[in-house]
Design an enzyme around this catalytic site. Sequence first.
Site, PDB file in Angstrom:
ATOM      1  N   ARG A 290       9.514  30.101  20.007  1.00 25.71           N
ATOM      2  CA  ARG A 290      10.857  29.295  20.466  1.00 25.71           C
ATOM      3  C   ARG A 290      11.622  29.406  19.133  1.00 25.71           C
ATOM      4  NH1 ARG A 290      11.698  24.607  21.402  1.00 25.71           N
ATOM      5  NH2 ARG A 290       9.753  23.999  22.355  1.00 25.71           N
TER       6      ARG A 290
ATOM      7  N   TYR B  36      33.521  38.487  33.325  1.00 28.76           N
ATOM      8  CA  TYR B  36      32.463  38.922  34.194  1.00 28.76           C
ATOM      9  C   TYR B  36      32.155  37.777  35.062  1.00 28.76           C
ATOM     10  CZ  TYR B  36      27.685  38.934  35.476  1.00 28.76           C
ATOM     11  OH  TYR B  36      26.361  38.863  36.150  1.00 28.76           O
TER      12      TYR B  36
ATOM     13  N   ASP C 187      33.831  39.288  24.360  1.00 33.99           N
ATOM     14  CA  ASP C 187      32.640  39.766  25.037  1.00 33.99           C
ATOM     15  C   ASP C 187      32.956  41.253  24.858  1.00 33.99           C
ATOM     16  OD1 ASP C 187      30.926  40.961  26.977  1.00 33.99           O
ATOM     17  OD2 ASP C 187      30.982  39.266  28.373  1.00 33.99           O
TER      18      ASP C 187
ATOM     19  N   LYS D 152      22.889  45.689  29.380  1.00 39.50           N
ATOM     20  CA  LYS D 152      23.511  46.844  29.821  1.00 39.50           C
ATOM     21  C   LYS D 152      23.386  47.644  28.654  1.00 39.50           C
ATOM     22  CE  LYS D 152      24.959  43.584  32.743  1.00 39.50           C
ATOM     23  NZ  LYS D 152      25.997  42.696  32.521  1.00 39.50           N
TER      24      LYS D 152
HETATM   25  C1  LIG Z   1      26.112  41.323  32.925  1.00 42.65           C
HETATM   26  C2  LIG Z   1      27.525  40.617  31.889  1.00 42.65           C
HETATM   27  C3  LIG Z   1      27.211  39.366  31.261  1.00 42.65           C
HETATM   28  C4  LIG Z   1      25.878  38.676  31.611  1.00 42.65           C
HETATM   29  O1  LIG Z   1      24.900  38.912  31.076  1.00 42.65           O
HETATM   30  P1  LIG Z   1      23.384  38.809  31.732  1.00 42.65           P
HETATM   31  O2  LIG Z   1      22.552  39.669  30.731  1.00 42.65           O
HETATM   32  O3  LIG Z   1      23.400  39.532  32.965  1.00 42.65           O
HETATM   33  O4  LIG Z   1      23.184  37.384  31.650  1.00 42.65           O
HETATM   34  C5  LIG Z   1      28.153  38.854  30.302  1.00 42.65           C
HETATM   35  N1  LIG Z   1      29.199  39.740  30.456  1.00 42.65           N
HETATM   36  C6  LIG Z   1      29.655  40.883  30.854  1.00 42.65           C
HETATM   37  C7  LIG Z   1      30.851  41.842  30.402  1.00 42.65           C
HETATM   38  C8  LIG Z   1      28.483  41.406  31.555  1.00 42.65           C
HETATM   39  O5  LIG Z   1      28.634  42.751  32.118  1.00 42.65           O
END
Ligand SMILES: *Cc1c(COP(=O)(O)O)cnc(C)c1O
Length: 407
Positions: free
Chosen positions: A70, A124, A189, A214
Amino acid sequence: MKTDASTTPRALATEAVHAGREDLAALGVHAPPLDLSTTYPSYDSRAEAARIDEFATTGAQPDGPPIYARLDNPTTARFESALARLEGAGSAVAFASGMAALTAVLLVRSSMGLRHVVAVRPLYGCSDHLLNAGLLGTEVTWVDPAGIADAIRPDTGLVMVETPANPTLAEVDIRAVAQACGSVPLLVDNTFATPVLQRPVEHGARIVLHSATKYLGGHGDVMGGVVACDEEFARLLRQVRFATGGVLHPLAGYLLLRGLSTLPVRVRAASATAAELARRLAADPRVAKVHYPKVGGAMVAFDVHGDPHAVIAGVRLITPAVSLGSVDSLIQHPASISHRIVAEGDRRTAGVSDRLLRMSVGLEDTEDLWRDLCGALSAAGPAEVAGSAGSARTEGGIVRSLHSAGL
Ligand SMILES: *Cc1c(COP(=O)(O)O)cnc(C)c1O
């Protein structure tokens, strides 16, 4: 893991395949080792106590052998080091998911008494929800980019934007926004653009967030999140990660490091296809509006005249599924799925219409994808402009979509 600033800068494509792997030849291996240990032996508990104290006071990644999974994992550290390099940031800290990463950022700031967040919609859906619900004790003020400076208060700990934004692909000028933030850290982001198309740190962002689930992973088989930032902020994030436990699994770290090596090639190839599909959609009478960002990328969003649910039901090659950034193409209806958790009024003001579809373009052949999209669009009914036999069916589509949006 801290990156070595003394290394001569290399091109992104080179970093993508070499960063985080610098010591492999000396180790006598070619593929990075996958360390699944949860704990590590130490016969010197005095020395271990000192190292734990050091981490508790500074948050610096402990030198020497790891202590507990951790706190520290060597495979994950390779991914962190590589991602920091690609983003042009001093450090990176990985988490179990993008949402765990955002949670840690918010906890770092609110633990300093800075509970107020200024944010620009759309974000998101779950990021919007996390801020709007105040689940972590934060309070959010939603603004247009032009309203950021005026919204900042003495207790503002963070300004958050997404560009291109999920799901409308709306863009914000990172440099202008960073200026408006003054001394308040700006979080961008960068999930949609990836460091291949945009490096927010170069434009003044202090914190860069990724859903590594992603494009960084890129194959739809690994969940993770990562924050690229300066080492000072990374130390605070590591302490929060240790305290709250949202760590990335080492196998995920391994897969994400592997994903990074093909990131530039994947993003450029999929972006070229996405740009071509955006051009064709813009010329299609069944499509009301196409959203494709100036920065490019592999995401395309479009509003249809007909029933968006019929488009989702009509695809055969493209997978109807939430998420994005995989080698194969996905399509989803944000008002039903990715942004369902955002209240309808807030969705509307963010530009997320009930007719909007969001497509993540993969690495398939452009003509195959276009044929599939065309078939699905035909299933959604003809354009309303037709004003003939097709219009009744189109109206039925509207009613159905309003019902499913909870009206
Ligand atoms: C999917 C997504 C998130 C969240 O990510 P997870 O890995 O699903 O927790 C945050 N920001 C954007 C732009 C996303 O597409």
